[in-house]
Design a protein around this motif. Structure first.
Motif, PDB file in Angstrom:
ATOM      1  N   SER A   1       0.849  -1.193   0.000  1.00  0.00           N
ATOM      2  CA  SER A   1       0.000   0.000   0.000  1.00  0.00           C
ATOM      3  C   SER A   1       0.884   1.242   0.000  1.00  0.00           C
ATOM      4  CB  SER A   1      -0.926   0.014   1.219  1.00  0.00           C
ATOM      5  OG  SER A   1      -0.172   0.068   2.420  1.00  0.00           O
ATOM      6  N   LEU A   2       0.375   2.298  -0.629  1.00  0.00           N
ATOM      7  CA  LEU A   2       1.126   3.554  -0.725  1.00  0.00           C
ATOM      8  C   LEU A   2       0.227   4.690  -0.269  1.00  0.00           C
ATOM      9  CD1 LEU A   2       3.725   5.023  -1.651  1.00  0.00           C
ATOM     10  CD2 LEU A   2       2.696   5.218  -3.923  1.00  0.00           C
ATOM     11  N   SER A   3       0.753   5.535   0.632  1.00  0.00           N
ATOM     12  CA  SER A   3       0.002   6.681   1.155  1.00  0.00           C
ATOM     13  C   SER A   3       0.924   7.882   1.253  1.00  0.00           C
ATOM     14  CB  SER A   3      -0.603   6.363   2.530  1.00  0.00           C
ATOM     15  OG  SER A   3       0.419   6.065   3.464  1.00  0.00           O
ATOM     16  N   ALA A   4       0.308   9.066   1.380  1.00  0.00           N
ATOM     17  CA  ALA A   4       1.053  10.324   1.492  1.00  0.00           C
ATOM     18  C   ALA A   4       0.715  10.972   2.823  1.00  0.00           C
ATOM     19  CB  ALA A   4       0.715  11.266   0.336  1.00  0.00           C
ATOM     20  N   GLN A   5       1.730  11.427   3.529  1.00  0.00           N
ATOM     21  CA  GLN A   5       1.558  12.096   4.810  1.00  0.00           C
ATOM     22  C   GLN A   5       2.180  13.497   4.741  1.00  0.00           C
ATOM     23  OE1 GLN A   5      -0.269  10.794   7.143  1.00  0.00           O
ATOM     24  NE2 GLN A   5      -0.488   8.798   6.113  1.00  0.00           N
ATOM     25  N   PRO A   6       1.447  14.561   5.080  1.00  0.00           N
ATOM     26  CA  PRO A   6       0.101  14.564   5.679  1.00  0.00           C
ATOM     27  C   PRO A   6      -1.035  14.365   4.694  1.00  0.00           C
ATOM     28  CG  PRO A   6       0.905  16.793   5.482  1.00  0.00           C
ATOM     29  CD  PRO A   6       2.035  15.914   5.030  1.00  0.00           C
ATOM     30  N   GLY A   7      -0.795  14.483   3.380  1.00  0.00           N
ATOM     31  CA  GLY A   7      -1.851  14.305   2.399  1.00  0.00           C
ATOM     32  C   GLY A   7      -1.287  14.396   0.995  1.00  0.00           C
ATOM     33  N   PRO A   8      -2.060  13.974  -0.026  1.00  0.00           N
ATOM     34  CA  PRO A   8      -1.557  13.990  -1.403  1.00  0.00           C
ATOM     35  C   PRO A   8      -1.561  15.365  -2.060  1.00  0.00           C
ATOM     36  CG  PRO A   8      -3.780  13.130  -1.341  1.00  0.00           C
ATOM     37  CD  PRO A   8      -3.389  13.347   0.089  1.00  0.00           C
ATOM     38  N   ALA A   9      -2.179  16.373  -1.435  1.00  0.00           N
ATOM     39  CA  ALA A   9      -2.171  17.737  -1.967  1.00  0.00           C
ATOM     40  C   ALA A   9      -1.189  18.575  -1.151  1.00  0.00           C
ATOM     41  CB  ALA A   9      -3.565  18.348  -1.921  1.00  0.00           C
ATOM     42  N   VAL A  10      -0.176  19.130  -1.830  1.00  0.00           N
ATOM     43  CA  VAL A  10       0.905  19.841  -1.152  1.00  0.00           C
ATOM     44  C   VAL A  10       1.115  21.187  -1.821  1.00  0.00           C
ATOM     45  CG1 VAL A  10       3.250  19.624  -0.243  1.00  0.00           C
ATOM     46  CG2 VAL A  10       1.975  17.571  -0.842  1.00  0.00           C
ATOM     47  N   SER A  11       1.346  22.204  -1.011  1.00  0.00           N
ATOM     48  CA  SER A  11       1.677  23.527  -1.542  1.00  0.00           C
ATOM     49  C   SER A  11       3.150  23.576  -1.918  1.00  0.00           C
ATOM     50  CB  SER A  11       1.364  24.607  -0.506  1.00  0.00           C
ATOM     51  OG  SER A  11      -0.006  24.609  -0.170  1.00  0.00           O
ATOM     52  N   PRO A  12       3.515  24.403  -2.904  1.00  0.00           N
ATOM     53  CA  PRO A  12       4.930  24.536  -3.255  1.00  0.00           C
ATOM     54  C   PRO A  12       5.758  24.971  -2.057  1.00  0.00           C
ATOM     55  CG  PRO A  12       3.538  25.559  -4.920  1.00  0.00           C
ATOM     56  CD  PRO A  12       2.637  25.208  -3.787  1.00  0.00           C
ATOM     57  N   GLY A  13       6.897  24.324  -1.893  1.00  0.00           N
ATOM     58  CA  GLY A  13       7.761  24.614  -0.752  1.00  0.00           C
ATOM     59  C   GLY A  13       7.478  23.782   0.469  1.00  0.00           C
ATOM     60  N   GLY A  14       6.374  23.029   0.466  1.00  0.00           N
ATOM     61  CA  GLY A  14       6.035  22.181   1.599  1.00  0.00           C
ATOM     62  C   GLY A  14       6.759  20.850   1.549  1.00  0.00           C
ATOM     63  N   ASP A  15       6.515  20.024   2.548  1.00  0.00           N
ATOM     64  CA  ASP A  15       7.134  18.702   2.654  1.00  0.00           C
ATOM     65  C   ASP A  15       6.048  17.640   2.656  1.00  0.00           C
ATOM     66  OD1 ASP A  15       9.506  20.087   2.904  1.00  0.00           O
ATOM     67  OD2 ASP A  15       9.550  19.940   5.094  1.00  0.00           O
ATOM     68  N   VAL A  16       6.389  16.483   2.098  1.00  0.00           N
ATOM     69  CA  VAL A  16       5.469  15.352   2.091  1.00  0.00           C
ATOM     70  C   VAL A  16       6.289  14.070   2.156  1.00  0.00           C
ATOM     71  CG1 VAL A  16       5.392  15.154  -0.428  1.00  0.00           C
ATOM     72  CG2 VAL A  16       3.467  14.339   0.922  1.00  0.00           C
TER      73      VAL A  16
ATOM     74  N   LEU B   1       6.005   9.930   1.329  1.00  0.00           N
ATOM     75  CA  LEU B   1       5.276   8.814   0.741  1.00  0.00           C
ATOM     76  C   LEU B   1       5.676   7.542   1.484  1.00  0.00           C
ATOM     77  CD1 LEU B   1       5.559   9.657  -3.070  1.00  0.00           C
ATOM     78  CD2 LEU B   1       3.848  10.397  -1.408  1.00  0.00           C
ATOM     79  N   GLN B   2       4.690   6.829   2.026  1.00  0.00           N
ATOM     80  CA  GLN B   2       4.932   5.643   2.834  1.00  0.00           C
ATOM     81  C   GLN B   2       4.446   4.404   2.102  1.00  0.00           C
ATOM     82  OE1 GLN B   2       2.977   6.321   6.593  1.00  0.00           O
ATOM     83  NE2 GLN B   2       4.607   7.659   7.350  1.00  0.00           N
ATOM     84  N   CYS B   3       5.376   3.465   1.914  1.00  0.00           N
ATOM     85  CA  CYS B   3       5.067   2.190   1.271  1.00  0.00           C
ATOM     86  C   CYS B   3       5.092   1.106   2.346  1.00  0.00           C
ATOM     87  CB  CYS B   3       6.081   1.891   0.172  1.00  0.00           C
ATOM     88  SG  CYS B   3       5.692   0.424  -0.813  1.00  0.00           S
ATOM     89  N   ARG B   4       4.000   0.339   2.469  1.00  0.00           N
ATOM     90  CA  ARG B   4       3.874  -0.675   3.519  1.00  0.00           C
ATOM     91  C   ARG B   4       3.500  -2.015   2.892  1.00  0.00           C
ATOM     92  NH1 ARG B   4       3.395   1.542   8.710  1.00  0.00           N
ATOM     93  NH2 ARG B   4       3.236   3.815   8.743  1.00  0.00           N
ATOM     94  N   SER B   5       4.074  -3.073   3.454  1.00  0.00           N
ATOM     95  CA  SER B   5       3.807  -4.428   2.984  1.00  0.00           C
ATOM     96  C   SER B   5       3.381  -5.307   4.157  1.00  0.00           C
ATOM     97  CB  SER B   5       5.042  -5.023   2.303  1.00  0.00           C
ATOM     98  OG  SER B   5       4.823  -6.380   1.968  1.00  0.00           O
ATOM     99  N   GLN B   6       2.550  -6.292   3.850  1.00  0.00           N
ATOM    100  CA  GLN B   6       2.133  -7.225   4.888  1.00  0.00           C
ATOM    101  C   GLN B   6       3.157  -8.323   5.132  1.00  0.00           C
ATOM    102  OE1 GLN B   6      -1.321  -9.482   3.673  1.00  0.00           O
ATOM    103  NE2 GLN B   6      -0.785  -9.306   1.497  1.00  0.00           N
ATOM    104  N   TYR B   7       4.174  -8.362   4.269  1.00  0.00           N
ATOM    105  CA  TYR B   7       5.220  -9.360   4.415  1.00  0.00           C
ATOM    106  C   TYR B   7       6.495  -8.693   4.934  1.00  0.00           C
ATOM    107  CZ  TYR B   7       1.957 -11.814   1.377  1.00  0.00           C
ATOM    108  OH  TYR B   7       0.827 -12.362   0.832  1.00  0.00           O
TER     109      TYR B   7
ATOM    110  N   PHE C   1      10.191  -6.042  -2.133  1.00  0.00           N
ATOM    111  CA  PHE C   1      10.912  -7.254  -2.514  1.00  0.00           C
ATOM    112  C   PHE C   1      11.952  -7.555  -1.453  1.00  0.00           C
ATOM    113  CE2 PHE C   1      12.955  -3.649  -4.446  1.00  0.00           C
ATOM    114  CZ  PHE C   1      14.313  -3.861  -4.305  1.00  0.00           C
ATOM    115  N   SER C   2      12.618  -8.671  -1.619  1.00  0.00           N
ATOM    116  CA  SER C   2      13.635  -9.112  -0.667  1.00  0.00           C
ATOM    117  C   SER C   2      15.016  -8.900  -1.268  1.00  0.00           C
ATOM    118  CB  SER C   2      13.438 -10.596  -0.319  1.00  0.00           C
ATOM    119  OG  SER C   2      14.512 -11.086   0.454  1.00  0.00           O
ATOM    120  N   SER C   3      15.970  -8.539  -0.432  1.00  0.00           N
ATOM    121  CA  SER C   3      17.345  -8.358  -0.900  1.00  0.00           C
ATOM    122  C   SER C   3      17.975  -9.674  -1.353  1.00  0.00           C
ATOM    123  CB  SER C   3      18.189  -7.732   0.210  1.00  0.00           C
ATOM    124  OG  SER C   3      18.149  -8.539   1.385  1.00  0.00           O
TER     125      SER C   3
END
Length: 318
Positions: free
Chosen positions: A116-131, A133-139, A184-186
């Motif tokens: 799953s992929l999500s954006a923190q704090p959100g997918p809409a960002v103002s120029p100059g801001g920070d975001v 992206l978090q990728c999570r796996s069940q494995y 994936f796995s190394s």
């Protein structure tokens, strides 16, 4: 003897350098995978080696396998896990071989379930801001890769179990786009999971401070000249922020019109009430200044001849 020997040695060195320079002067070829180096299982892919015109022989090899083919193109009709790996190619002209191409990592995707992929704090960002992206796996994978549509290479995440954070500092408009991540796995670096669901990162062209300033300007200008309000919209009239600004301006115009109508009605009611109260007052003033009726006349006093006679007595004949 000594001078002639030194001259021969110098000539030999010069000839060796010329031969060596000719050997390394061949440009290295390029190696590509079409349509992409990320290939879902059972999908076709073509590996192509490209060199200069007039090449005598191409050689395409898969590293760490000891296998190679003397051909420029390798067509794989259905991707398998066994085809995943690192490839390179070279070519031969006469007796000389070119330097090898850059390595091509052919990755088989869809081997594992998608993360799953999500954006923190959100997918809409103002120029100059920070975001982030978090990728999570069940494995318990320790490797993650983030891809943006249109880019040639991935962003590899740090070695961390189950998830990876991809921070983007000082966001610009160039960061807008659609992202996907893989896990994936190394131990098997060319066998990846299926891609995550796409995440669209929207970098607004309207910073928060400018938006607040614009709204304040509209509120001040609408009380005096509503027809000359100035509203600055971001690029693209279909963006959510542009539509919000349009609705905001239309709402202000509607409020101004309603306020003007109500004000006109109140003025009319006050004028009618004042006019209705003025008429009884005028009648009252006229009644006060009307001349008084004449007083009744008083009776004349009786003469001495009638003195002592009762009222209503008249002289009769003797």
């Amino acid at each position: 003897m000594a001078p002639s020997l030194s001259a021969l040695l110098s000539l030999g060195l010069c000839l060796g350098q010329v031969v060596q320079s000719r050997q390394v002067s061949l440009p290295k070829p390029s190696l590509h995978a079409l349509p992409s180096s990320l290939v879902p299982l059972e999908k076709p892919v073509t590996i192509q080696c490209q060199g200069p015109p007039g090449v005598d022989l191409y050689r395409l090899e898969k590293l760490r396998s000891g296998k190679y083919k003397d051909q420029a193109v390798l067509f794989i009709p259905a991707m398998k896990q066994s085809f995943a790996g690192c490839y390179r190619c070279s070519y031969q002209n006469g007796t000389r071989w070119s330097p090898p191409s850059d390595r091509l990592e052919l990755v088989a995707t869809g081997v594992y379930a998608k993360p799953s992929l999500s954006a923190q704090p959100g997918p809409a960002v103002s120029p100059g801001g920070d975001v982030t992206l978090q990728c999570r796996s069940q494995y318990g994978f320790d490797q993650f890769a983030l891809y943006k549509e249109g880019d040639t290479g991935p962003y590899k995440g740090p070695e961390r179990w189950y998830r990876a954070d991809f921070p983007i500092i000082t966001v610009t408009a160039a960061h807008s786009g659609i992202y996907r991540c893989y896990s994936f796995s190394s131990q098997h670096p060319y066998l990846w999971s299926a891609p995550s669901d796409p995440l669209e990162l929207v970098v607004t062209e309207f910073p928060e401070a400018s938006r607040k300033l614009n709204i304040s300007f509209i509120n001040k200008g609408s009380t005096t000249e509503p027809s000359r309000n100035i509203t600055i919209f971001p690029k693209g009239s279909d963006s959510p922020i542009g539509l919000a600004q349009q609705h905001y301006t239309k709402g202000n115009l509607v409020r101004i019109c309603l306020g003007a109508v109500i004000l006109i009605l109140l003025v009319g009611f006050l004028a009618e009430d004042w006019h209705s109260r003025k008429k009884p007052l005028l009648h009252l003033v006229r009644a006060v200044h009307r001349p008084l009726p004449p007083l009744p006349q008083t009776q004349k006093p009786h003469s001495w001849q009638d003195k002592g006679r009762p009222d209503g007595y008249t002289h009769g004949p003797q």
